[in-house]
Design an enzyme around this catalytic site. Sequence first.
Site, PDB file in Angstrom:
ATOM      1  N   ILE A  67      -9.449  12.952  -1.254  1.00  0.00           N
ATOM      2  CA  ILE A  67      -9.548  13.702  -2.510  1.00  0.00           C
ATOM      3  C   ILE A  67     -10.882  14.439  -2.418  1.00  0.00           C
ATOM      4  CG2 ILE A  67     -10.527  11.665  -3.673  1.00  0.00           C
ATOM      5  CD1 ILE A  67      -9.335  12.602  -6.293  1.00  0.00           C
ATOM      6  N   SER A  68     -10.887  15.732  -2.722  1.00  0.00           N
ATOM      7  CA  SER A  68     -12.092  16.548  -2.551  1.00  0.00           C
ATOM      8  C   SER A  68     -13.197  16.138  -3.525  1.00  0.00           C
ATOM      9  CB  SER A  68     -11.780  18.025  -2.784  1.00  0.00           C
ATOM     10  OG  SER A  68     -10.802  18.470  -1.880  1.00  0.00           O
ATOM     11  N   GLN A  69     -14.419  16.447  -3.112  1.00  0.00           N
ATOM     12  CA  GLN A  69     -15.607  16.322  -3.963  1.00  0.00           C
ATOM     13  C   GLN A  69     -15.353  17.086  -5.290  1.00  0.00           C
ATOM     14  OE1 GLN A  69     -18.565  18.605  -2.032  1.00  0.00           O
ATOM     15  NE2 GLN A  69     -20.241  17.999  -3.383  1.00  0.00           N
ATOM     16  N   ARG A 118     -10.258  10.937 -13.281  1.00  0.00           N
ATOM     17  CA  ARG A 118     -10.314  10.980 -11.813  1.00  0.00           C
ATOM     18  C   ARG A 118     -10.209   9.583 -11.181  1.00  0.00           C
ATOM     19  NH1 ARG A 118     -12.355  14.432  -7.414  1.00  0.00           N
ATOM     20  NH2 ARG A 118     -13.711  13.265  -6.020  1.00  0.00           N
TER      21      ARG A 118
END
Length: 204
Positions: free
Chosen positions: A51-53, A25
């Site tokens: 960018i999402s959790q 990530r």
Amino acid sequence: MVEEQLVPRGIHQQATLEAMSTVPRHLFVEDAMQARAYGDHPLPIGGGQTISQPFIVALMTQALQLEGHERVLEIGTGSGYQAAVLSRMCERVYTIERLDPLLVRARKLFDRLHYHNIASRIDDGTSGWADEAPFAAILVTAGGPKIPEPLVEQLADPGRLVIPVGEQNVQDLQLVTKQDGEVQIRTLEQVRFVSLVGAHGWED
Ligand code: SAH
């Protein structure tokens, strides 16, 4: 990240946990953010996008119930992280992004990581990718005012579509299932996504 944020909150599908353990990530966030890449929050990726959790990525991914043989459509490539996770769990990912600089960067990462089963293009994803339809799973990673009709049409039967739907600052994460010609919708969670901008989304 997997042990502390995903498993305790009910992410149990092995393929999702494995994919999120595998995909690096930190490479998908801006250099200055790398130390925070595995934290329990979304992060900026440039162009006003995020960018999402990790938990939200996992929740959406798990909801698709992928078994490995599917062709999956993603709308909103962004950093490419979600597409990368999906690519470890299905046959091929088709991902659409409307902002060119983001897609250029994501494509470089797909090459660098040898994720060769990801096709991508610049377009308004609210119209889907008709030439490659139908898709067993469709994931929209930006929030729209309604479910874009072309995406429901391009969903296979059986098929699963996950999309945030609602206002511009808060949405319901909806799971749309198609089975034996019948379409059903249920809400999984309240979420906050950036806007889905396009012909079947918000106006630019
Ligand atoms: N899945 C991404 C999250 C990106 S944020 C990740 O893992 O990083 C949502 C993205 O959707 C943004 O990059 C935004 O530019 C894009 N987007 C918004 N409307 C779109 C549309 N109609 N078609 C394609 N992409 C869109």
